[in-house]
Design a protein around this motif. Structure first.
Motif, PDB file in Angstrom:
ATOM      1  N   HIS A  27       0.843  -1.201   0.000  1.00  0.00           N
ATOM      2  CA  HIS A  27       0.000   0.000   0.000  1.00  0.00           C
ATOM      3  C   HIS A  27       0.881   1.254   0.000  1.00  0.00           C
ATOM      4  O   HIS A  27       1.823   1.330   0.780  1.00  0.00           O
ATOM      5  CB  HIS A  27      -0.898   0.046   1.236  1.00  0.00           C
ATOM      6  N   LEU A  32      -6.966   3.682   5.793  1.00  0.00           N
ATOM      7  CA  LEU A  32      -7.852   3.086   6.800  1.00  0.00           C
ATOM      8  C   LEU A  32      -9.021   4.022   7.016  1.00  0.00           C
ATOM      9  O   LEU A  32      -8.861   5.244   6.963  1.00  0.00           O
ATOM     10  CB  LEU A  32      -7.135   2.910   8.140  1.00  0.00           C
ATOM     11  N   GLY A  44       2.338   0.586   3.507  1.00  0.00           N
ATOM     12  CA  GLY A  44       2.020  -0.728   4.045  1.00  0.00           C
ATOM     13  C   GLY A  44       2.946  -1.707   3.356  1.00  0.00           C
ATOM     14  O   GLY A  44       3.191  -1.581   2.153  1.00  0.00           O
ATOM     15  N   GLU A  46       4.714  -6.012   3.484  1.00  0.00           N
ATOM     16  CA  GLU A  46       4.731  -7.335   4.088  1.00  0.00           C
ATOM     17  C   GLU A  46       5.968  -8.083   3.618  1.00  0.00           C
ATOM     18  O   GLU A  46       6.545  -7.795   2.577  1.00  0.00           O
ATOM     19  CB  GLU A  46       3.458  -8.110   3.777  1.00  0.00           C
ATOM     20  N   ARG A  57       3.460  -8.196   8.639  1.00  0.00           N
ATOM     21  CA  ARG A  57       2.834  -7.053   7.971  1.00  0.00           C
ATOM     22  C   ARG A  57       3.085  -5.819   8.819  1.00  0.00           C
ATOM     23  O   ARG A  57       2.880  -5.835  10.026  1.00  0.00           O
ATOM     24  CB  ARG A  57       1.343  -7.310   7.787  1.00  0.00           C
ATOM     25  N   LEU A  88      -5.136   1.192  13.441  1.00  0.00           N
ATOM     26  CA  LEU A  88      -4.712  -0.146  13.020  1.00  0.00           C
ATOM     27  C   LEU A  88      -5.250  -1.219  13.961  1.00  0.00           C
ATOM     28  O   LEU A  88      -5.666  -2.291  13.517  1.00  0.00           O
ATOM     29  CB  LEU A  88      -3.181  -0.242  12.963  1.00  0.00           C
ATOM     30  N   GLU A  91      -8.803  -1.728  12.778  1.00  0.00           N
ATOM     31  CA  GLU A  91      -9.062  -2.140  11.399  1.00  0.00           C
ATOM     32  C   GLU A  91      -8.113  -3.208  10.843  1.00  0.00           C
ATOM     33  O   GLU A  91      -8.462  -3.904   9.899  1.00  0.00           O
ATOM     34  CB  GLU A  91      -9.017  -0.907  10.476  1.00  0.00           C
ATOM     35  N   ASP A  92      -6.917  -3.303  11.384  1.00  0.00           N
ATOM     36  CA  ASP A  92      -5.906  -4.223  10.842  1.00  0.00           C
ATOM     37  C   ASP A  92      -4.941  -4.586  11.976  1.00  0.00           C
ATOM     38  O   ASP A  92      -3.763  -4.239  11.942  1.00  0.00           O
ATOM     39  CB  ASP A  92      -5.171  -3.543   9.673  1.00  0.00           C
ATOM     40  N   GLU A  94      -3.245  -7.033  13.025  1.00  0.00           N
ATOM     41  CA  GLU A  94      -2.030  -7.833  12.836  1.00  0.00           C
ATOM     42  C   GLU A  94      -0.865  -6.986  12.321  1.00  0.00           C
ATOM     43  O   GLU A  94       0.284  -7.410  12.360  1.00  0.00           O
ATOM     44  CB  GLU A  94      -2.295  -8.973  11.846  1.00  0.00           C
ATOM     45  N   ARG A  95      -1.157  -5.808  11.815  1.00  0.00           N
ATOM     46  CA  ARG A  95      -0.131  -4.958  11.207  1.00  0.00           C
ATOM     47  C   ARG A  95       0.561  -4.126  12.294  1.00  0.00           C
ATOM     48  O   ARG A  95      -0.089  -3.499  13.112  1.00  0.00           O
ATOM     49  CB  ARG A  95      -0.773  -4.045  10.161  1.00  0.00           C
TER      50      ARG A  95
END
Length: 141
Positions: A27, A32, A44, A46, A57, A88, A91-92, A94-95
């Motif tokens: 990304h 987000l 972003g 990984e 990530r 984060l 919404e995410d 694990e990041r």
């Protein structure tokens, strides 16, 4: 209407440094949306780990610290980092979020005791890079 913010002067250097370190940029920027608030984290990325099917990530917010006051720049970076980390988490989760700064900024400003105490207190993770060679020199947990 989605407004994407301007990129930091070190944006391309950090992107290149991550790619050299075997990260795949997923990304640019990482968008987000939490409730009705939109966030744009600079990158972003990984990286697949040999021992796992799932990779690491990360999200990276890049700061140049070229403003008139390093302390003011630090206040802004800290607040932004804390808000991004909360977004984060929602919404995410694990990041993992990193604040990217140049090696010069790290040595000249982030080496000060109060800044070190602040980083420890708020558990800010750093990605330190060199602008010249576009390489990551330190991941600081």
């Amino acid at each position: 209407m989605v407004h994407t913010p301007s990129k930091d002067i070190f944006h391309q250097s950090v992107r290149t440094a991550l790619e050299k370190d075997a990260w795949t940029i997923t990304h640019d920027p990482l968008h987000l949306k939490v409730d009705d608030i939109e966030f744009f984290i600079d990158l972003g990325a990984e990286r697949l780990l040999a021992a796992q099917k799932e990779g690491q990530r990360i999200a990276v917010e890049i700061k140049s610290f070229v403003g008139a006051s390093e302390v003011t720049e630090f206040h802004l970076a800290l607040g932004q980092t804390l808000n991004y980390r909360l977004a984060l988490k929602k919404e995410d989760p694990e990041r993992i979020l990193y604040l990217a700064i140049s090696q010069d900024t790290y040595q000249d400003f982030f080496s000060r005791q109060f800044i070190q105490d602040s980083l420890k207190e708020y558990q800010i993770k750093l990605l330190i890079f060199t602008f010249i060679t576009k390489e990551i020199v330190l991941w600081k947990e």
